[in-house]
Enzyme design. Structure first.
Site, short mmCIF file in Angstrom:
data_model
loop_
_atom_site.label_atom_id
_atom_site.label_comp_id
_atom_site.label_asym_id
_atom_site.label_seq_id
_atom_site.Cartn_x
_atom_site.Cartn_y
_atom_site.Cartn_z
CG ASP A 1 158.67 13.92 9.95
OD1 ASP A 1 158.35 14.03 11.15
OD2 ASP A 1 159.76 13.43 9.59
CB SER A 2 154.23 13.44 13.55
OG SER A 2 153.94 14.81 13.77
CG ASP B 1 159.59 17.86 10.91
OD1 ASP B 1 160.56 18.40 11.45
OD2 ASP B 1 158.84 17.04 11.49
CE LYS C 1 160.95 18.80 14.37
NZ LYS C 1 161.29 17.43 13.92
CD GLU D 1 163.85 13.07 12.40
OE1 GLU D 1 164.46 11.99 12.23
OE2 GLU D 1 162.62 13.14 12.55
CD GLU E 1 160.45 12.10 19.17
OE1 GLU E 1 160.76 12.85 18.22
OE2 GLU E 1 159.53 11.27 19.11
O1 KIV Z 1 157.06 15.41 13.48
C1 KIV Z 1 156.88 15.66 14.69
O2 KIV Z 1 155.75 15.67 15.19
C2 KIV Z 1 158.05 15.94 15.51
C3 KIV Z 1 157.82 16.09 16.97
C4 KIV Z 1 157.72 14.74 17.60
C5 KIV Z 1 158.86 16.90 17.62
O3 KIV Z 1 159.13 15.99 15.02
#
Ligand code: KIV
Length: 278
Positions: free
Chosen positions: A57-58, A96, A126, A128, A195
């Site tokens: 989600d980055s 994510d 993924k 959180e 992280e």
């Molecule tokens: O969204 C992302 O890039 C992440 C990484 C920082 C692990 O979750």
């Protein structure tokens, strides 16, 4: 040279699958994970030999121009993940689930994860959080959806955490992190991203888990590393302290753009070899 040949040889390479997480940990083979947000770059990372591509989600703050990861929607994540999946032959694609799409209940997590898997082709999701989302992880894994956990700095909670800061600094927080990691493992997660936690904390979690830890800003005592690709490749002049720029791709792109502009303006591009005469 031999190492390079092995990692780029495509004929014998098999896709990284969920069993390879535990296998890699047992063999002491470090996992490599990179973010990817589109097929163009995903193909390059896949062919270079990275094990896992994370449609993070980055994408929100690295590509889409949002201030942080919170605004990105499931629709936007599905589009990015679909593009990455279409271009990827060997890496496992983990997508994510974005903020707001899974926290409320295991059912919400299942609905979002199922949509992600159906519409993008991602092979895992993924999410959180630790113990508070263990029931969500259990439902997903029991439903056939591999899950990677994410502990330590969880950017979707950055407002609760008071910013992007190192987590688990005192003994109580380190113990809580270890318990959260065990809860994710118990619920069926196949790996856990750690992280921005102190190296000794990541080392302890890595030791007590049978599933691999994948660190970002967590030191070397983990089972693998993940970086945001724009940080890894040096796309910007700034990157976080824990990230290394392994190239200067942003500068190379800027140089190419300047050369293009100069040649168009001076009339040297297109040259005869770029021009049709009949
Ligand atoms: O969204 C992302 O890039 C992440 C990484 C920082 C692990 O979750």
């Amino acid at each position: 040279m031999i190492g390079h040949e092995v990692t780029t040889q495509t004929s014998t390479r098999k896709r990284f699958r969920v069993q390879d997480f535990a296998r890699s940990k047992a063999e002491g083979r470090k996992l490599t994970m990179l973010t990817a947000y589109d097929g163009l770059t995903a193909k390059i990372f896949d062919e270079a030999g990275v094990d896992i591509l994370l449609v993070g989600d980055s994408v929100a703050d690295n590509l889409l121009g949002y201030e942080n990861t919170l605004p990105v929607t499931l629709d936007e994540m599905v589009v990015a993940a679909r593009s990455v999946c279409r271009a990827t032959k060997y890496a496992m694609v983990v997508a994510d689930l974005p903020f707001g799409s899974y926290e409320a209940s295991p059912q919400a997590a299942f609905d979002s994860a199922a949509r992600m898997m159906k519409q993008s082709g991602a092979q895992a999701v993924k999410i959180e959080g630790g113990d508070r989302i263990a029931a969500h992880v259990r439902l997903l894994t029991q439903s056939g959806i591999p899950v990677v956990g994410h502990l330590g700095l969880t950017p979707q909670s950055e407002h609760m955490l008071g910013g992007k800061r190192v987590q688990a600094r005192d003994d109580a927080a380190a113990e809580q992190l270890a318990q959260d990691a065990l809860a994710l493992q118990e619920a069926g997660a196949c790996a856990v991203v750690l992280e921005m936690v102190p190296e000794h904390v990541a080392a302890r979690v890595t030791e007590i888990l049978t599933i691999p830890t994948i660190g970002i800003g967590a030191g070397t005592e983990v089972d693998g590393q993940v970086l945001v690709w724009t940080d890894m490749a040096g796309m910007t002049s700034w990157s976080p302290r824990f990230a290394k720029q392994f190239g200067q791709v942003g500068q190379a792109l800027s140089d190419a753009t300047h050369a293009y502009i100069d040649e168009v303006r001076s009339g040297t591009f297109p040259a005869p070899e770029h021009t049709f005469t009949t």
